[in-house]
Design a protein around this motif. Sequence first.
Motif, short mmCIF file in Angstrom:
data_model
loop_
_atom_site.label_atom_id
_atom_site.label_comp_id
_atom_site.label_asym_id
_atom_site.label_seq_id
_atom_site.Cartn_x
_atom_site.Cartn_y
_atom_site.Cartn_z
N GLY A 1 0.81 -1.21 0.00
CA GLY A 1 0.00 0.00 0.00
C GLY A 1 0.84 1.26 0.00
O GLY A 1 0.53 2.23 -0.71
N LEU A 2 1.92 1.27 0.77
CA LEU A 2 2.79 2.43 0.84
C LEU A 2 3.55 2.66 -0.48
O LEU A 2 3.67 3.79 -0.95
N VAL A 3 4.06 1.56 -1.06
CA VAL A 3 4.78 1.69 -2.33
C VAL A 3 3.84 2.18 -3.44
O VAL A 3 4.17 3.10 -4.20
N CYS A 4 2.64 1.58 -3.52
CA CYS A 4 1.67 1.99 -4.53
C CYS A 4 1.23 3.44 -4.30
O CYS A 4 1.13 4.23 -5.24
N CYS B 1 -4.53 -3.75 -1.11
CA CYS B 1 -3.23 -4.11 -0.56
C CYS B 1 -3.42 -4.62 0.86
O CYS B 1 -2.69 -4.24 1.79
N THR B 2 -4.42 -5.48 1.03
CA THR B 2 -4.79 -5.96 2.36
C THR B 2 -3.92 -7.11 2.85
O THR B 2 -4.02 -7.53 4.00
N PRO C 1 -5.15 -15.08 1.08
CA PRO C 1 -5.45 -13.65 0.99
C PRO C 1 -6.27 -13.17 2.19
O PRO C 1 -7.17 -13.87 2.66
N PHE C 2 -5.95 -11.97 2.68
CA PHE C 2 -6.72 -11.35 3.75
C PHE C 2 -7.68 -10.34 3.13
O PHE C 2 -7.28 -9.25 2.72
N ASN D 1 1.06 -8.86 -1.22
CA ASN D 1 0.97 -10.15 -0.54
C ASN D 1 -0.42 -10.78 -0.63
O ASN D 1 -0.59 -11.97 -0.38
N ILE D 2 -1.43 -10.02 -0.98
CA ILE D 2 -2.75 -10.61 -1.23
C ILE D 2 -2.68 -11.54 -2.43
O ILE D 2 -3.47 -12.47 -2.57
#
Length: 240
Positions: A15-18, A100-101, A204-205, A217-218
Amino acid sequence: MAAVDYVVIGGGYAGLVCGKKLIDEGFDTLIFEMRRVGGELSVFSRLSDFRAKYEKFIEEVEELKKEVPVEKGTVIKSKPVIVNSENGLKRFEAKKIILCTGATDVTPAKLNVIGKRVAGIYTLETALRLLSENMKIGSKVLLAGNDKILELAESQLYRLGYEVEFSRLEGDINVIGKTRVEGVEISGVEYTCDTLVVFGGREPFNPLKLKGIPVGNINTCTYDYSKVEENVKDFVSKLG
């Protein structure tokens, strides 16, 4: 209802990179995180062996946290975007949503753990989170699984003063004990322990089944962050 270009759901590594890439490209972007900014890497950063292993990614996340604004809130719906924030419900119309969960460990209930309603049974991620918060999970730990990440967990537990045994994850896991783990039987071999940490993979979360473009990572569902990095870099290279 406010309109934005992108909503990024999750303030971990992906999430931070995106988010950084989108903001740098001039897109009106909002990033929401329901737990802790930095995701599980923030947990790893508080465990010496894990920090050494994931140092590259932890340092990258710590720098991104200074540059990328993340709002605390749980996205409960993705179209329109509805966020349960500290200041109540917020609604947004987003052109695109990026999921990005991340990933979560498969629960013991899905891993043929028998007699599982007793204290002292943890997934690896839960055990690591508790350890990172200086909470004691027991005294004598059995690690059960087939992944190299357990070697790192074993080293960390030894460093923290735990007795540790290791078993491959094969067949049913029979937990012995009425209120707390007293022993575990796997493939006919019995272990004496008061804690079982079991790892049988990741999934996946996305418990609220949110819709969007999955990144990180999802997708990869792993503790191998080189694979997570590859997935994220492939995605952001196509943005803009």
